[in-house]
Scaffold this motif. Sequence first.
Motif, PDB file in Angstrom:
ATOM      1  N   ARG A 180       0.845  -1.154   0.153  1.00 17.86           N
ATOM      2  CA  ARG A 180       0.022  -0.030   0.164  1.00 17.86           C
ATOM      3  C   ARG A 180       0.783   1.167   0.107  1.00 17.86           C
ATOM      4  NH1 ARG A 180      -0.777   1.369   5.799  1.00 17.86           N
ATOM      5  NH2 ARG A 180       0.119  -0.723   6.807  1.00 17.86           N
ATOM      6  N   PHE A 181       0.446   2.091  -0.660  1.00 14.26           N
ATOM      7  CA  PHE A 181       1.408   3.399  -0.841  1.00 14.26           C
ATOM      8  C   PHE A 181       0.583   4.668  -0.979  1.00 14.26           C
ATOM      9  CE2 PHE A 181       0.170   2.406  -5.024  1.00 14.26           C
ATOM     10  CZ  PHE A 181       0.224   3.675  -5.623  1.00 14.26           C
ATOM     11  N   ASP A 182       1.056   5.937  -0.758  1.00 15.73           N
ATOM     12  CA  ASP A 182       0.537   7.180  -1.114  1.00 15.73           C
ATOM     13  C   ASP A 182       0.879   7.625  -2.359  1.00 15.73           C
ATOM     14  OD1 ASP A 182      -0.422   7.125   1.440  1.00 15.73           O
ATOM     15  OD2 ASP A 182       1.430   7.957   2.404  1.00 15.73           O
ATOM     16  N   PHE A 183      -0.147   7.927  -3.256  1.00 10.74           N
ATOM     17  CA  PHE A 183       0.049   8.691  -4.395  1.00 10.74           C
ATOM     18  C   PHE A 183       0.916  10.037  -4.252  1.00 10.74           C
ATOM     19  CE2 PHE A 183      -3.278   5.856  -5.891  1.00 10.74           C
ATOM     20  CZ  PHE A 183      -3.072   5.400  -7.042  1.00 10.74           C
ATOM     21  N   SER A 184       1.525  10.647  -5.204  1.00 10.79           N
ATOM     22  CA  SER A 184       2.125  11.978  -4.987  1.00 10.79           C
ATOM     23  C   SER A 184       1.134  12.932  -4.376  1.00 10.79           C
ATOM     24  CB  SER A 184       2.803  12.230  -6.226  1.00 10.79           C
ATOM     25  OG  SER A 184       1.830  12.684  -7.384  1.00 10.79           O
ATOM     26  N   GLY A 185       1.513  13.827  -3.341  1.00 12.70           N
ATOM     27  CA  GLY A 185       0.615  14.701  -3.148  1.00 12.70           C
ATOM     28  C   GLY A 185      -0.389  14.545  -1.905  1.00 12.70           C
ATOM     29  N   ASN A 186      -0.311  13.122  -1.606  1.00 17.52           N
ATOM     30  CA  ASN A 186      -1.061  12.270  -0.640  1.00 17.52           C
ATOM     31  C   ASN A 186      -0.296  11.799   0.517  1.00 17.52           C
ATOM     32  OD1 ASN A 186      -4.195  11.988  -1.641  1.00 17.52           O
ATOM     33  ND2 ASN A 186      -2.411  12.136  -3.504  1.00 17.52           N
ATOM     34  N   GLY A 187      -0.952  11.885   1.707  1.00 14.11           N
ATOM     35  CA  GLY A 187      -0.209  11.078   2.751  1.00 14.11           C
ATOM     36  C   GLY A 187       1.283  11.543   3.023  1.00 14.11           C
ATOM     37  N   GLU A 188       2.275  10.610   3.110  1.00 13.63           N
ATOM     38  CA  GLU A 188       3.736  10.897   3.339  1.00 13.63           C
ATOM     39  C   GLU A 188       4.333  11.151   1.954  1.00 13.63           C
ATOM     40  OE1 GLU A 188       5.293   8.802   7.024  1.00 13.63           O
ATOM     41  OE2 GLU A 188       4.184   7.278   5.786  1.00 13.63           O
ATOM     42  N   SER A 189       3.479  10.850   0.876  1.00 19.47           N
ATOM     43  CA  SER A 189       4.440  11.127  -0.271  1.00 19.47           C
ATOM     44  C   SER A 189       4.679  12.469  -0.993  1.00 19.47           C
ATOM     45  CB  SER A 189       3.697  10.258  -1.633  1.00 19.47           C
ATOM     46  OG  SER A 189       3.611   9.083  -1.456  1.00 19.47           O
ATOM     47  N   GLU A 190       5.769  12.718  -1.375  1.00 22.32           N
ATOM     48  CA  GLU A 190       5.940  14.096  -1.785  1.00 22.32           C
ATOM     49  C   GLU A 190       5.206  14.570  -3.140  1.00 22.32           C
ATOM     50  OE1 GLU A 190      10.788  13.950  -0.667  1.00 22.32           O
ATOM     51  OE2 GLU A 190      10.245  14.008  -2.689  1.00 22.32           O
ATOM     52  N   GLY A 191       5.087  15.959  -3.331  1.00 20.87           N
ATOM     53  CA  GLY A 191       4.626  16.588  -4.400  1.00 20.87           C
ATOM     54  C   GLY A 191       3.160  17.083  -4.191  1.00 20.87           C
ATOM     55  N   PRO A 192       2.910  18.034  -5.024  1.00 16.96           N
ATOM     56  CA  PRO A 192       1.756  18.816  -4.862  1.00 16.96           C
ATOM     57  C   PRO A 192       0.482  18.023  -4.974  1.00 16.96           C
ATOM     58  CG  PRO A 192       2.456  19.213  -7.049  1.00 16.96           C
ATOM     59  CD  PRO A 192       3.397  18.554  -6.258  1.00 16.96           C
ATOM     60  N   PHE A 193      -0.803  18.240  -4.113  1.00 18.48           N
ATOM     61  CA  PHE A 193      -1.925  17.615  -4.433  1.00 18.48           C
ATOM     62  C   PHE A 193      -2.568  18.370  -5.570  1.00 18.48           C
ATOM     63  CE2 PHE A 193      -6.570  17.193  -3.888  1.00 18.48           C
ATOM     64  CZ  PHE A 193      -6.620  15.918  -3.621  1.00 18.48           C
ATOM     65  N   GLN A 194      -2.888  17.880  -6.807  1.00 16.26           N
ATOM     66  CA  GLN A 194      -3.388  18.370  -7.995  1.00 16.26           C
ATOM     67  C   GLN A 194      -4.214  17.416  -8.458  1.00 16.26           C
ATOM     68  OE1 GLN A 194      -0.265  19.712 -10.298  1.00 16.26           O
ATOM     69  NE2 GLN A 194      -0.172  21.579  -9.457  1.00 16.26           N
ATOM     70  N   PHE A 195      -5.687  17.308  -8.098  1.00 13.89           N
ATOM     71  CA  PHE A 195      -6.460  16.187  -8.486  1.00 13.89           C
ATOM     72  C   PHE A 195      -6.053  14.890  -7.944  1.00 13.89           C
ATOM     73  CE2 PHE A 195      -6.904  19.431 -11.790  1.00 13.89           C
ATOM     74  CZ  PHE A 195      -8.065  19.955 -11.505  1.00 13.89           C
ATOM     75  N   GLY A 196      -5.376  14.883  -6.959  1.00 12.85           N
ATOM     76  CA  GLY A 196      -4.702  13.669  -6.413  1.00 12.85           C
ATOM     77  C   GLY A 196      -3.450  12.987  -7.249  1.00 12.85           C
ATOM     78  N   ASN A 197      -3.214  13.889  -8.367  1.00 11.66           N
ATOM     79  CA  ASN A 197      -1.971  13.331  -9.024  1.00 11.66           C
ATOM     80  C   ASN A 197      -2.098  12.191  -9.616  1.00 11.66           C
ATOM     81  OD1 ASN A 197      -0.694  16.000  -9.375  1.00 11.66           O
ATOM     82  ND2 ASN A 197       0.288  15.440  -7.206  1.00 11.66           N
ATOM     83  N   TYR A 198      -3.359  11.522  -9.816  1.00 17.58           N
ATOM     84  CA  TYR A 198      -3.336  10.202 -10.541  1.00 17.58           C
ATOM     85  C   TYR A 198      -3.082  10.237 -11.857  1.00 17.58           C
ATOM     86  CZ  TYR A 198      -5.997   9.597  -6.031  1.00 17.58           C
ATOM     87  OH  TYR A 198      -6.206   9.428  -4.839  1.00 17.58           O
ATOM     88  N   ARG A 199      -3.170  11.474 -12.673  1.00 21.33           N
ATOM     89  CA  ARG A 199      -2.866  11.400 -14.027  1.00 21.33           C
ATOM     90  C   ARG A 199      -1.276  11.718 -14.219  1.00 21.33           C
ATOM     91  NH1 ARG A 199      -6.715  15.672 -16.842  1.00 21.33           N
ATOM     92  NH2 ARG A 199      -8.626  14.737 -15.949  1.00 21.33           N
ATOM     93  N   GLY A 200      -0.758  12.436 -13.155  1.00 18.46           N
ATOM     94  CA  GLY A 200       0.544  12.930 -13.386  1.00 18.46           C
ATOM     95  C   GLY A 200       1.672  11.958 -12.933  1.00 18.46           C
ATOM     96  N   GLY A 201       1.547  11.127 -11.899  1.00 18.55           N
ATOM     97  CA  GLY A 201       2.606  10.393 -11.359  1.00 18.55           C
ATOM     98  C   GLY A 201       2.194   9.479 -10.084  1.00 18.55           C
TER      99      GLY A 201
END
Length: 82
Positions: A61-82
């Motif tokens: 189990r992991f955090d998508f970017s911008g969610n939880g402990e993962s790095e990155g901006p939260f932009q629509f959950g970043n499901y498209r970007g990475g």
Amino acid sequence: MLNMAAVVVRNTYGENLIGVLSKTGCRKLVILCHGFRASKEDRIMVNLSAALTVHGVSSFRFDFSGNGESEGPFQFGNYRGG
């Protein structure tokens, strides 16, 4: 025997995605992906991982970017970007 390990995966944007690998010794592995505005630590994710473990199945189990402990901006959950 359950063996849990923290895992860091670097995506193509240079962001670290943080995950938890629960190994049971079985070659079967289920990848658990959380929903919008959630994280790998949400109760349902933790409970799913535990239920799989009871049946001898490993999970990741992991955090998508911008969610939880993962790095990155939260932009629509970043499901498209990475």
